[in-house]
Design an enzyme around this catalytic site. Structure first.
Site, short mmCIF file in Angstrom:
data_model
loop_
_atom_site.label_atom_id
_atom_site.label_comp_id
_atom_site.label_asym_id
_atom_site.label_seq_id
_atom_site.Cartn_x
_atom_site.Cartn_y
_atom_site.Cartn_z
N ASP A 138 44.69 45.81 15.40
CA ASP A 138 44.63 47.29 15.40
C ASP A 138 46.01 47.88 15.19
OD1 ASP A 138 41.95 47.29 15.82
OD2 ASP A 138 42.00 47.99 17.90
N ASP A 147 43.68 46.56 0.21
CA ASP A 147 43.08 45.77 1.31
C ASP A 147 44.14 44.79 1.84
OD1 ASP A 147 40.00 44.59 2.05
OD2 ASP A 147 41.65 43.16 2.15
N ILE A 148 44.28 44.75 3.16
CA ILE A 148 45.26 43.83 3.76
C ILE A 148 44.80 42.39 3.52
CG2 ILE A 148 46.43 43.13 5.88
CD1 ILE A 148 46.05 45.95 6.95
N ASN A 189 43.84 38.78 13.13
CA ASN A 189 42.99 39.00 14.32
C ASN A 189 42.78 37.70 15.10
OD1 ASN A 189 42.37 41.73 14.40
ND2 ASN A 189 40.73 41.54 12.90
N GLU A 219 39.79 46.99 6.85
CA GLU A 219 41.23 46.88 6.55
C GLU A 219 41.48 47.34 5.12
OE1 GLU A 219 39.07 44.72 6.02
OE2 GLU A 219 39.75 42.91 5.05
N1 LIG Z 1 41.72 44.59 14.57
C1 LIG Z 1 40.82 45.11 13.74
N2 LIG Z 1 40.22 44.29 12.84
C2 LIG Z 1 39.32 44.82 12.01
C3 LIG Z 1 38.98 46.19 12.03
N3 LIG Z 1 38.05 46.41 11.06
C4 LIG Z 1 37.83 45.24 10.46
N4 LIG Z 1 38.59 44.25 11.01
C5 LIG Z 1 38.66 42.84 10.67
O1 LIG Z 1 39.17 42.64 9.39
C6 LIG Z 1 38.80 41.32 8.98
C7 LIG Z 1 38.49 41.30 7.49
O2 LIG Z 1 38.28 40.01 7.14
P1 LIG Z 1 37.77 39.54 5.72
O3 LIG Z 1 36.84 40.58 5.14
O4 LIG Z 1 37.26 38.16 5.82
O5 LIG Z 1 39.03 39.60 4.79
P2 LIG Z 1 40.48 39.01 4.98
O6 LIG Z 1 40.59 38.03 6.08
O7 LIG Z 1 41.42 40.17 5.02
O8 LIG Z 1 40.67 38.22 3.61
P3 LIG Z 1 40.92 38.82 2.16
O9 LIG Z 1 40.49 40.26 2.17
O10 LIG Z 1 40.08 37.99 1.26
O11 LIG Z 1 42.38 38.67 1.89
C8 LIG Z 1 37.62 40.89 9.84
O12 LIG Z 1 38.03 39.88 10.71
C9 LIG Z 1 37.29 42.16 10.65
O13 LIG Z 1 36.87 41.87 11.97
C10 LIG Z 1 39.62 47.02 13.02
O14 LIG Z 1 39.40 48.23 13.12
N5 LIG Z 1 40.52 46.43 13.84
#
Ligand SMILES: Nc1nc2c(ncn2[C@@H]2O[C@H](COP(=O)(O)OP(=O)(O)OP(=O)(O)O)[C@@H](O)[C@H]2O)c(=O)[nH]1
Length: 230
Positions: free
Chosen positions: A119, A102-103, A110, A145
Site C-alpha cells: 500500500d 502498471d507496477i 506484497n 496497481e
Molecule cells: N498492497 C496492495 N496490493 C494490491 C492492491 N491492489 C492490488 N494489489 C495486488 O497487486 C498484485 C498484482 O499482481 P499481478 O496482477 O499478478 O501482477 P504483478 O505481480 O504486478 O506482475 P506483472 O503485472 O505481470 O508485472 C496482486 O498481488 C494484488 O493483490 C492494493 O490496493 N494494495
C-alpha cells in the site's frame, strides 16, 4: 425591539394611551426578548446543520470519485472527465493520448514485504506520478496497481517522453519502506484517441501496448501499433 420598549415605557398618555401596569409591560418585553433569542438560536443551529450537511455531501462526493488509498481520481471520476476532454479535443482538433501503466511484479512486493508495505508503495508511486505530470493532465487509479493517464494536447511521441520520465523517476526513487537495493519499475502502454476511435477502444489499445511492454521484459514504454490488434 428597542423601539417597541421605548413606546411601551414612555410616560403614559404622552405617546400611547396605555393603561397597562409596569409589570405587565415588563413581562411583555421579556417575552419578546425570549422569542427573539430563541429564534436566533434556532436560526443559528439551522445554519450550522445546513453547513454540516453540505460538508458531508462534499465529502461523500469526493469519496465516490476518488480512490481512498492514493487519493487519486477513480474510474467513475474518469468517465465524466473523459467525456468532457474528448468533446474539447474534437472541438479544437487536438490530440489526446491515453497511457496505462502498471507496477512490475507487484505481487512479489506484497508477498515479500507485506500488504501494508505494498500500500505504501502505491501511495508513494501515485505521488511521484502527480509530481511528473502537467496541470492539464489527469492520472487516475485504474485498478490494483494500474494507473491511467489522460494527456490532452499530447501526441504519441510526447506521451512516450512522459512515460519514460515517470519510468526513470520511479526506478531512481528510494522507497523508505523497502530495503535500499529494492527497485520498483513500471511498464507503460500508450494509444492515441483518434476521431474514429472510441474511448473504450483507445483504453483497450493502451492495454494491449502495456501487455506488450510486460511481454518484452517490463520497465519500458510501448506505443500501440495496429499489429497488436489481434
Ligand atoms: N498492497 C496492495 N496490493 C494490491 C492492491 N491492489 C492490488 N494489489 C495486488 O497487486 C498484485 C498484482 O499482481 P499481478 O496482477 O499478478 O501482477 P504483478 O505481480 O504486478 O506482475 P506483472 O503485472 O505481470 O508485472 C496482486 O498481488 C494484488 O493483490 C492494493 O490496493 N494494495
Amino acid at each position: 425591539m428597542i423601539f417597541m420598549s421605548v413606546l411601551l415605557f414612555y410616560p403614559d398618555d404622552q405617546l400611547l394611551a396605555t393603561s397597562y401596569s409596569f409589570d405587565y409591560k415588563l413581562r411583555l418585553v421579556l417575552s419578546f426578548v425570549t422569542t427573539i433569542l430563541f429564534s436566533a438560536v434556532y436560526e443559528y443551529t439551522r445554519q450550522q446543520n445546513f453547513n454540516t450537511i453540505q460538508e458531508l455531501n462534499q465529502k461523500n462526493n469526493y469519496l465516490a470519485l476518488h480512490d481512498q488509498l492514493t487519493g487519486l481520481p477513480n474510474r467513475r471520476y474518469l468517465q465524466n472527465y473523459l467525456a468532457r476532454e474528448i468533446a474539447r479535443a474534437e472541438r479544437h482538433h487536438q490530440s489526446l493520448a491515453i497511457m496505462l501503466c502498471d507496477i512490475d511484479k507487484f505481487k512479489r512486493v506484497n508477498d515479500q514485504y507485506g500488504h501494508d508495505c505494498g500500500d505504501r508503495v502505491l501511495i508513494e508511486t501515485a505521488q511521484l506520478i502527480l509530481h511528473a505530470i502537467r496541470k492539464q493532465d489527469l492520472v487516475a487509479r485504474w485498478g490494483g496497481e494500474e494507473f491511467l493517464f489522460v494527456l490532452p494536447e499530447t501526441g504519441l511521441a510526447q506521451a512516450e517522453v512522459l512515460g519514460n520520465l515517470v519510468r526513470s523517476k520511479l526506478s531512481q526513487h528510494h522507497f523508505a519502506i523497502l530495503p535500499t537495493d529494492e527497485q520498483i519499475t513500471m511498464s507503460f502502454g500508450i494509444a492515441l484517441l483518434a476521431s474514429e476511435t472510441t474511448i473504450d477502444e483507445a483504453i483497450c489499445q493502451a492495454d494491449k501496448a502495456l501487455y506488450c511492454a510486460k511481454h518484452r521484459g517490463r520497465d519500458q514504454v510501448v506505443i500501440y501499433d495496429s499489429a497488436m490488434a489481434s
